[in-house]
Write a protein that holds these residues in place. Structure first.
Motif, PDB file in Angstrom:
ATOM      1  N   LEU A 198     -46.445  -4.176  23.795  1.00 21.45           N
ATOM      2  CA  LEU A 198     -44.968  -4.044  23.474  1.00 21.45           C
ATOM      3  C   LEU A 198     -44.245  -3.868  24.763  1.00 21.45           C
ATOM      4  O   LEU A 198     -42.955  -3.777  24.679  1.00 21.45           O
ATOM      5  N   SER A 199     -44.969  -3.989  26.014  1.00 18.66           N
ATOM      6  CA  SER A 199     -44.006  -3.594  27.060  1.00 18.66           C
ATOM      7  C   SER A 199     -43.052  -4.691  27.446  1.00 18.66           C
ATOM      8  O   SER A 199     -43.257  -5.750  27.223  1.00 18.66           O
ATOM      9  N   PRO A 200     -42.009  -4.170  28.318  1.00 20.91           N
ATOM     10  CA  PRO A 200     -41.059  -5.137  28.584  1.00 20.91           C
ATOM     11  C   PRO A 200     -41.649  -6.322  29.626  1.00 20.91           C
ATOM     12  O   PRO A 200     -41.071  -7.324  29.872  1.00 20.91           O
ATOM     13  N   LYS A 206     -36.123  -8.124  20.899  1.00 18.90           N
ATOM     14  CA  LYS A 206     -35.058  -8.327  19.951  1.00 18.90           C
ATOM     15  C   LYS A 206     -35.255  -7.178  18.707  1.00 18.90           C
ATOM     16  O   LYS A 206     -34.609  -6.683  17.825  1.00 18.90           O
ATOM     17  N   GLU A 207     -36.430  -8.098  17.922  1.00 20.85           N
ATOM     18  CA  GLU A 207     -36.889  -7.697  16.668  1.00 20.85           C
ATOM     19  C   GLU A 207     -38.457  -7.918  16.470  1.00 20.85           C
ATOM     20  O   GLU A 207     -38.753  -8.655  17.267  1.00 20.85           O
ATOM     21  N   SER A 208     -39.024  -7.226  15.506  1.00 19.16           N
ATOM     22  CA  SER A 208     -40.305  -7.209  15.387  1.00 19.16           C
ATOM     23  C   SER A 208     -40.916  -7.187  14.075  1.00 19.16           C
ATOM     24  O   SER A 208     -40.174  -6.643  13.259  1.00 19.16           O
ATOM     25  N   VAL A 209     -41.905  -7.644  13.594  1.00 15.89           N
ATOM     26  CA  VAL A 209     -42.622  -7.548  12.423  1.00 15.89           C
ATOM     27  C   VAL A 209     -44.050  -6.961  12.583  1.00 15.89           C
ATOM     28  O   VAL A 209     -44.641  -7.619  13.375  1.00 15.89           O
ATOM     29  N   GLN A 210     -44.308  -5.969  11.713  1.00  9.82           N
ATOM     30  CA  GLN A 210     -45.563  -5.370  11.788  1.00  9.82           C
ATOM     31  C   GLN A 210     -46.102  -5.576  10.329  1.00  9.82           C
ATOM     32  O   GLN A 210     -46.114  -4.976   9.307  1.00  9.82           O
ATOM     33  N   PHE A 211     -47.309  -6.405  10.484  1.00 10.42           N
ATOM     34  CA  PHE A 211     -48.255  -6.635   9.162  1.00 10.42           C
ATOM     35  C   PHE A 211     -49.287  -5.655   9.637  1.00 10.42           C
ATOM     36  O   PHE A 211     -50.033  -5.735  10.383  1.00 10.42           O
ATOM     37  N   ASN A 212     -49.749  -4.685   8.306  1.00 13.63           N
ATOM     38  CA  ASN A 212     -50.967  -3.873   8.423  1.00 13.63           C
ATOM     39  C   ASN A 212     -51.324  -3.151   7.522  1.00 13.63           C
ATOM     40  O   ASN A 212     -50.681  -3.599   6.526  1.00 13.63           O
ATOM     41  N   TYR A 213     -52.398  -2.460   7.350  1.00 12.69           N
ATOM     42  CA  TYR A 213     -52.967  -1.763   6.177  1.00 12.69           C
ATOM     43  C   TYR A 213     -52.719  -0.403   6.311  1.00 12.69           C
ATOM     44  O   TYR A 213     -52.058   0.139   5.303  1.00 12.69           O
ATOM     45  N   CYS A 214     -52.761   0.363   7.367  1.00 16.41           N
ATOM     46  CA  CYS A 214     -52.414   1.622   7.529  1.00 16.41           C
ATOM     47  C   CYS A 214     -51.535   1.684   8.614  1.00 16.41           C
ATOM     48  O   CYS A 214     -51.708   1.165   9.702  1.00 16.41           O
ATOM     49  N   GLU A 227     -36.405   1.701  25.646  1.00 21.06           N
ATOM     50  CA  GLU A 227     -35.148   0.594  25.668  1.00 21.06           C
ATOM     51  C   GLU A 227     -35.287  -0.217  24.386  1.00 21.06           C
ATOM     52  O   GLU A 227     -34.445  -0.768  24.013  1.00 21.06           O
ATOM     53  N   PHE A 228     -36.598  -0.413  23.788  1.00 20.67           N
ATOM     54  CA  PHE A 228     -36.574  -1.061  22.402  1.00 20.67           C
ATOM     55  C   PHE A 228     -36.965  -0.414  21.268  1.00 20.67           C
ATOM     56  O   PHE A 228     -37.084  -0.947  20.099  1.00 20.67           O
ATOM     57  N   ARG A 229     -36.874   0.832  21.179  1.00 19.87           N
ATOM     58  CA  ARG A 229     -37.137   1.553  20.230  1.00 19.87           C
ATOM     59  C   ARG A 229     -36.332   2.013  18.959  1.00 19.87           C
ATOM     60  O   ARG A 229     -36.809   2.307  17.923  1.00 19.87           O
ATOM     61  N   ASP A 230     -35.058   1.319  19.298  1.00 18.93           N
ATOM     62  CA  ASP A 230     -34.241   1.290  18.014  1.00 18.93           C
ATOM     63  C   ASP A 230     -33.979  -0.058  17.321  1.00 18.93           C
ATOM     64  O   ASP A 230     -33.320  -0.474  16.827  1.00 18.93           O
TER      65      ASP A 230
END
Length: 614
Positions: A198-200, A206-214, A227-230
């Motif tokens: 996730l490093s710059p 700009k945006e992300s999707v996280q597919f996962n189980y846990c 800088e991307f945390r929001d």
């Protein structure tokens, strides 16, 4: 009915239920053993001397105790609430001897067990942990919860653990392992932590999707750079009812986190896919991996991931088929996302259509829940893999001698004998090489950690919390254990990091070449891979899974050479990084596959703990 096996004697259930076995109820107690050997004490002292110990939070959210399988929850609960007790040193010596004798499953907690024919059956297992010697309160260090592992458990990553410049990566295959805390720097060379991903350095997110189980939402958010945390994050999950409510509650402090619930309409199915979609100012990237979004999966386990190139945006007005790769990765990724039938994913489907994915050289192998007939049968699960191997690989001389290797961290119910699924439809898929009419029957090696592998791992017995093979499932398929091979990764220095990675491959007889390689979220189960029904006219898949298949022809090769010494990583190497040693090492008669819900109280792990479910 009882059955004898080189790996132990069990009482076998009369149930013929072929469905995936759910973990049984109960808790697991991890008990510290005070009489550590002098060599173990010396090792701990050396570790503490060379690694900086940093405090962890004084309190751990209660929600973290409800994440994942029952095996994981039990391990977490008992790591937070250990019982420190004294044992008789001479008694401990006797237990060590009993383990080394390899006298079958450690089902009895009796020190006088003669191991004879009248051994205890599963129905006679103790309902509670045996009475322990006088308990002693643990000394709790300031700002830190007690740990059953001692201070070494709280070793944090050193300052240079996370990259400050783009790491040395092997871009030939774009397949990477994760960084493991506690290994030397060479054995983490070219490996990636989630913070690296996730490093710059890899793009302006700009945006992300996280597919996962846990998910541990608070931990996940902290992995994004400040800088991307929001930036908006969409969570794709399969939780229902109470589990869903807990997940939503976790996200309350984070208004930028939204949810998409995957439809699970078939019993015993899970949303097991692990994927990141990352949208940057500079383009778009896909990460397909094996790690859950919880700290434990990125700490001392072996995980794998494929990281796509940075996909640029297509010019305005491009055709609907523009940006496709020779492997049709774009088409198949879109088909996979459409299968969710989720409005929350529509904007992401459109974004992918607007990007150029033509540089991709891997094939997508996914599973989505459903019953499929006709040509749809080849879209998902192991029949999807079979179709790709049929179309894109070539027969090899003496292919009956090219073994199939499967490696995984959990095992489902596969029937009372091997013909029910494993040596039937699944093995037929795994042995497909091109359009050859030869139906070879090569060796099948299944790599799964033994009890000793877990006991001596970096985490010790708690590592078994992410290897949820249950006694209820295992007792119905003793035949399976003759296929088992040890988890060994000495050449990579990673033997002690237990696998959560899942890989499948076809290797040459001398194990120096690969005909193909797959990294995936799919464990060894019918729920993940699908099973034929109705006289082979229909396939039923229970779970969402996702992986990528590497085929030599897509890389202008005939086979992949195996990288014998992959660390430190070289960006120019053409060798493929196999995460464990080849050839695999068969279980000895003394070895036992790790079963999470039976006791292991005859020998302590490297942290001085035993494992007693109750």
């Amino acid at each position: 009915m009882s059955q004898d096996s080189q790996h132990g004697k069990w009482t076998v259930s009369s149930s013929d239920d072929e469905d995936e076995a759910l973990p049984s109820s109960g808790t697991t107690t991890i008990k510290p053993v005070s009489n550590l050997s002098s060599s173990q004490s010396s090792l701990n002292a050396q570790l503490e001397a060379i690694m900086e110990v940093k405090p962890e939070p004084a309190t751990i959210p209660a929600s973290s105790l409800l994440i994942g399988s029952e095996a994981r929850q039990s391990a977490a609960m008992n790591q937070l609430n250990p019982v420190k007790f004294e044992t008789n040193p001479s008694l401990a010596g006797k237990r060590n001897k009993e383990v080394s004798d390899g006298s079958g499953w450690a089902l009895s907690d009796s020190d006088d067990d003669d191991g004879g024919a009248n051994g205890k059956s599963l129905s006679n297992l103790p309902k509670r942990a045996p009475p322990s010697p006088k308990a002693k309160k643990m000394k709790v260090e300031k700002d830190r919860p007690p740990s059953p592992h001692g201070r070494v458990y709280y070793i944090d990553e050193p300052e240079d653990f996370f990259e400050t410049s783009i790491p040395c990566l092997n871009d030939t295959y774009r397949f990477y392992l994760n960084k493991v805390t506690g290994l030397d720097r060479n054995n983490n060379s070219g490996a990636l932590h989630i913070r690296d991903i996730l490093s710059p350095l890899f793009g302006t997110l700009k945006e992300s999707v996280q597919f996962n189980y846990c998910f541990d939402i608070a931990w996940m958010v902290k992995q994004y750079p400040s800088e991307f945390r929001d930036r908006p994050v969409l969570i794709v999950h399969g939780d229902k009812r109470e589990a869903k409510a807990r997940l939503v509650q976790q996200a309350q402090p984070f208004p930028h986190v939204r949810f998409c619930q995957a439809k699970l309409d078939i019993a015993f199915g899970t949303h097991h896919t692990k994927m990141m979609l990352l949208w940057y100012e500079e383009g778009f990237r896909v990460i397909i991996l094996t790690s859950n979004l919880i700290r434990a999966d990125w700490y001392q386990k072996t995980q794998g991931m494929w990281m796509s190139p940075l996909f640029p945006r297509l010019p305005e007005g491009s055709s609907a088929t523009a940006g496709e790769s020779p492997t049709f990765f774009k088409r198949d990724l879109l088909k996979y996302l459409v299968s969710y039938r989720a409005p929350e994913l529509e904007e992401w489907i459109q974004r992918i259509k607007e990007h150029d994915l033509s540089e991709t050289r891997v094939y997508l192998v996914g599973s989505t829940p459903g019953r499929y007939m006709g040509s749809d049968m080849e879209h998902w699960g192991h029949l999807r893999l079979r179709k790709l191997l049929y179309d894109h690989t070539d027969p090899v001389p003496n292919e009956e001698r090219w073994p199939v290797i499967g490696q995984f961290s959990s095992i489902g119910s596969m029937g009372l004998d091997k013909t029910k699924w494993l040596a039937g439809e699944f093995q037929r898929t795994m042995t497909t090489l091109g359009k050859s009419s030869l139906r070879s029957d090569p060796p099948l090696h299944l790599v799964y950690p033994s009890v000793e592998d877990v006991r001596t791992s970096l985490e010790g017995y708690p590592a078994g919390g992410s290897l949820p093979y249950s006694i209820q499932t295992a007792q119905k398929q003793l035949w399976l254990h003759s296929y088992f091979h040890r988890w060994k990764a000495n050449s990579t220095g990673r033997s002690q990091a237990m696998p959560h990675i899942k890989t499948y491959m076809r290797a040459s007889p001398d194990f120096t070449q690969l005909a193909w390689f797959l990294v995936t979220s799919a464990n060894l189960s019918k729920a993940a891979w699908g099973a034929l029904e109705k006289n082979n006219t229909q396939v039923m898949v229970r779970s969402y899974e996702l992986g990528v298949l590497f085929i030599p022809s897509a890389f202008n090769m005939k086979t992949f050479p195996v990288h014998k010494n992959p660390f430190p990583v070289s960006s120019s190497s053409s060798g493929f990084l196999v995460p464990f040693d080849l050839p695999p090492t068969s279980y000895s008669p003394k070895d036992q596959p790790w079963i999470w819900n039976i006791p292991y109280n005859q020998a302590p792990d490297r942290h001085g703990n035993i494992w007693v479910p109750s």
